[in-house]
Design a protein around this motif. Structure first.
Motif, PDB file in Angstrom:
ATOM      1  N   HIS A   1       0.798  -1.220   0.000  1.00 51.54           N
ATOM      2  CA  HIS A   1       0.000   0.000   0.000  1.00 51.54           C
ATOM      3  C   HIS A   1       0.835   1.276   0.000  1.00 51.54           C
ATOM      4  CE1 HIS A   1      -3.487  -2.495   0.319  1.00 51.54           C
ATOM      5  NE2 HIS A   1      -3.083  -3.014   1.468  1.00 51.54           N
ATOM      6  N   GLU A   2       1.990   1.260   0.627  1.00 53.43           N
ATOM      7  CA  GLU A   2       2.841   2.456   0.595  1.00 53.43           C
ATOM      8  C   GLU A   2       3.247   2.775  -0.837  1.00 53.43           C
ATOM      9  OE1 GLU A   2       3.619   4.554   2.859  1.00 53.43           O
ATOM     10  OE2 GLU A   2       3.444   3.586   4.825  1.00 53.43           O
TER      11      GLU A   2
ATOM     12  N   SER B   1     -11.476   7.713  -9.890  1.00 51.02           N
ATOM     13  CA  SER B   1     -10.956   6.377  -9.585  1.00 51.02           C
ATOM     14  C   SER B   1      -9.638   6.454  -8.820  1.00 51.02           C
ATOM     15  CB  SER B   1     -10.770   5.572 -10.873  1.00 51.02           C
ATOM     16  OG  SER B   1      -9.946   6.268 -11.792  1.00 51.02           O
ATOM     17  N   THR B   2      -8.797   7.413  -9.180  1.00 49.00           N
ATOM     18  CA  THR B   2      -7.523   7.580  -8.475  1.00 49.00           C
ATOM     19  C   THR B   2      -7.764   8.000  -7.031  1.00 49.00           C
ATOM     20  OG1 THR B   2      -6.372   8.165 -10.521  1.00 49.00           O
ATOM     21  CG2 THR B   2      -5.330   8.829  -8.448  1.00 49.00           C
ATOM     22  N   LEU B   3      -8.625   8.992  -6.829  1.00 51.76           N
ATOM     23  CA  LEU B   3      -8.901   9.472  -5.476  1.00 51.76           C
ATOM     24  C   LEU B   3      -9.542   8.392  -4.615  1.00 51.76           C
ATOM     25  CD1 LEU B   3     -10.262  13.007  -6.434  1.00 51.76           C
ATOM     26  CD2 LEU B   3      -8.061  12.515  -5.322  1.00 51.76           C
ATOM     27  N   LEU B   4     -10.453   7.618  -5.194  1.00 54.73           N
ATOM     28  CA  LEU B   4     -11.119   6.557  -4.445  1.00 54.73           C
ATOM     29  C   LEU B   4     -10.124   5.498  -4.002  1.00 54.73           C
ATOM     30  CD1 LEU B   4     -13.771   5.289  -3.435  1.00 54.73           C
ATOM     31  CD2 LEU B   4     -13.975   4.182  -5.675  1.00 54.73           C
ATOM     32  N   ASN B   5      -9.285   5.039  -4.915  1.00 54.88           N
ATOM     33  CA  ASN B   5      -8.309   4.007  -4.557  1.00 54.88           C
ATOM     34  C   ASN B   5      -7.248   4.549  -3.599  1.00 54.88           C
ATOM     35  OD1 ASN B   5      -9.726   2.383  -6.286  1.00 54.88           O
ATOM     36  ND2 ASN B   5      -7.975   1.832  -7.555  1.00 54.88           N
TER      37      ASN B   5
ATOM     38  N   ALA C   1      -8.738   4.488  -0.215  1.00 57.30           N
ATOM     39  CA  ALA C   1      -8.823   3.119   0.287  1.00 57.30           C
ATOM     40  C   ALA C   1      -7.459   2.625   0.760  1.00 57.30           C
ATOM     41  CB  ALA C   1      -9.373   2.197  -0.794  1.00 57.30           C
ATOM     42  N   ALA C   2      -6.411   2.979   0.031  1.00 56.78           N
ATOM     43  CA  ALA C   2      -5.060   2.568   0.427  1.00 56.78           C
ATOM     44  C   ALA C   2      -4.654   3.226   1.742  1.00 56.78           C
ATOM     45  CB  ALA C   2      -4.070   2.922  -0.680  1.00 56.78           C
ATOM     46  N   LEU C   3      -4.982   4.494   1.894  1.00 52.64           N
ATOM     47  CA  LEU C   3      -4.684   5.189   3.154  1.00 52.64           C
ATOM     48  C   LEU C   3      -5.421   4.526   4.320  1.00 52.64           C
ATOM     49  CD1 LEU C   3      -4.869   8.810   1.766  1.00 52.64           C
ATOM     50  CD2 LEU C   3      -2.826   7.790   2.806  1.00 52.64           C
ATOM     51  N   ALA C   4      -6.668   4.142   4.091  1.00 58.76           N
ATOM     52  CA  ALA C   4      -7.435   3.459   5.144  1.00 58.76           C
ATOM     53  C   ALA C   4      -6.807   2.122   5.501  1.00 58.76           C
ATOM     54  CB  ALA C   4      -8.880   3.269   4.680  1.00 58.76           C
ATOM     55  N   GLN C   5      -6.278   1.416   4.503  1.00 53.07           N
ATOM     56  CA  GLN C   5      -5.620   0.136   4.770  1.00 53.07           C
ATOM     57  C   GLN C   5      -4.420   0.304   5.696  1.00 53.07           C
ATOM     58  OE1 GLN C   5      -6.158  -3.101   3.885  1.00 53.07           O
ATOM     59  NE2 GLN C   5      -8.075  -2.664   2.817  1.00 53.07           N
ATOM     60  N   LEU C   6      -3.797   1.474   5.622  1.00 56.63           N
ATOM     61  CA  LEU C   6      -2.636   1.764   6.474  1.00 56.63           C
ATOM     62  C   LEU C   6      -3.032   2.417   7.800  1.00 56.63           C
ATOM     63  CD1 LEU C   6      -0.163   3.074   3.753  1.00 56.63           C
ATOM     64  CD2 LEU C   6      -0.104   0.852   4.905  1.00 56.63           C
TER      65      LEU C   6
ATOM     66  N   ALA D   1      -6.472  11.087   6.613  1.00 56.00           N
ATOM     67  CA  ALA D   1      -6.025  11.335   5.238  1.00 56.00           C
ATOM     68  C   ALA D   1      -6.961  10.659   4.248  1.00 56.00           C
ATOM     69  CB  ALA D   1      -4.593  10.820   5.059  1.00 56.00           C
ATOM     70  N   ALA D   2      -7.460   9.481   4.606  1.00 56.20           N
ATOM     71  CA  ALA D   2      -8.396   8.774   3.729  1.00 56.20           C
ATOM     72  C   ALA D   2      -9.685   9.574   3.558  1.00 56.20           C
ATOM     73  CB  ALA D   2      -8.706   7.389   4.298  1.00 56.20           C
ATOM     74  N   ILE D   3     -10.187  10.118   4.650  1.00 59.82           N
ATOM     75  CA  ILE D   3     -11.406  10.937   4.588  1.00 59.82           C
ATOM     76  C   ILE D   3     -11.179  12.165   3.726  1.00 59.82           C
ATOM     77  CG2 ILE D   3     -12.924  12.407   5.975  1.00 59.82           C
ATOM     78  CD1 ILE D   3     -12.587  10.275   8.221  1.00 59.82           C
ATOM     79  N   ALA D   4      -9.997  12.749   3.825  1.00 56.00           N
ATOM     80  CA  ALA D   4      -9.678  13.920   3.014  1.00 56.00           C
ATOM     81  C   ALA D   4      -9.737  13.578   1.520  1.00 56.00           C
ATOM     82  CB  ALA D   4      -8.296  14.459   3.379  1.00 56.00           C
ATOM     83  N   LYS D   5      -9.255  12.385   1.168  1.00 55.52           N
ATOM     84  CA  LYS D   5      -9.312  11.971  -0.234  1.00 55.52           C
ATOM     85  C   LYS D   5     -10.755  11.751  -0.681  1.00 55.52           C
ATOM     86  CE  LYS D   5      -5.025  12.331  -0.832  1.00 55.52           C
ATOM     87  NZ  LYS D   5      -4.599  13.591  -1.464  1.00 55.52           N
ATOM     88  N   LEU D   6     -11.561  11.162   0.192  1.00 53.92           N
ATOM     89  CA  LEU D   6     -12.963  10.937  -0.149  1.00 53.92           C
ATOM     90  C   LEU D   6     -13.718  12.259  -0.269  1.00 53.92           C
ATOM     91  CD1 LEU D   6     -13.690   7.805   2.049  1.00 53.92           C
ATOM     92  CD2 LEU D   6     -13.271   7.894  -0.415  1.00 53.92           C
TER      93      LEU D   6
END
Length: 233
Positions: free
Chosen positions: A182-183, A201-205, A208-213, A218-223
């Motif tokens: 994921h990094e 699609s880039t922002l969504l993935n 999701a990768a940030l959430a996995q870590l 940061a994940a919420i910011a992307k969403l």
């Protein structure tokens, strides 16, 4: 998320002038119609181009480069079985043409025949090792077969030849995601977003990768950025 299939068309488009001087009225007539078809193809009017090539072919059999473009146009129209027939004939008439082989691989992929597609991409790459689109599409076929380590290698090679292509970077990130890396995945999405900002699609993935870590803020910011990029949703 599976990567989008490249819609690159024929990578070698010869003009009608490359055909030389027509020998007679039939040849001249077919040549003129093929020239019109090429113009329509370049304008993205694939249906009209296909109709023109069919008319020209009824007068005089099409040469290999026409069959190549004809096949690409049919594929763009979703007529993949017909596209495959044209491209196979082009390959018979002009073997070892990397553009024909790459487009054969694309059509085979669109038909779900990924192993056969990989064989075409391998042949195209052997003939033209510096062509990034072939490597990108080869990576996509490997991705579809869940051969993600191999896909990563192809995307990395494509990126070395053509840095900062958003589609390659997004697909590379998707393959890394399936490997749990994921990094590295996030780094690819960061580069993809820099090359082509705000792609959902880039922002969504990426989120999701940030959430996995465990990087939930940061994940919420992307969403949230995704929501801003899609105001109608």
């Amino acid at each position: 998320t599976p990567p989008a299939r490249s819609k690159e068309g024929a990578t070698i488009r010869r003009s009608i002038g490359d055909m030389g001087v027509a020998a007679g009225p039939r040849e001249q007539g077919a040549s003129a119609i093929r020239g019109r078809a090429e113009t329509l193809f370049s304008a993205g009017d694939y249906a009209a181009a296909v109709a023109a090539w069919e008319r020209a072919h009824s007068i005089l059999p099409a040469p290999p480069y026409t069959l190549l473009m004809w096949g690409v146009a049919l594929a763009e129209l979703g007529r993949h079985d017909e596209a495959l027939r044209r491209l196979k004939l082009a390959d018979i008439l002009q073997p070892a043409d990397p553009a024909t082989l790459m487009n054969l691989g694309n059509v085979l992929s669109q038909l779900g025949r990924f192993e056969h597609a990989i064989g075409k991409y391998a042949r195209a790459h052997a003939l033209r090792p510096d062509h990034a689109d072939t490597l990108y599409n080869w990576g996509n076929a490997l991705f579809d077969l869940d051969r993600h380590e191999e896909a990563v290698e192809k995307y990395a090679h494509a990126d070395a030849l053509r840095p900062d292509d958003a589609d390659t970077l997004y697909s590379w990130g998707s393959a890394l995601s399936n490997l749990g890396r994921h990094e590295e995945e996030i780094e690819k999405y960061r580069r993809a977003d820099a090359a082509k900002p705000g792609q959902p699609s880039t922002l969504l993935n990426w989120g999701a990768a940030l959430a996995q870590l465990g990087q939930f803020e940061a994940a919420i910011a992307k969403l949230n950025a995704l929501s801003r990029s899609r105001p109608d949703n």
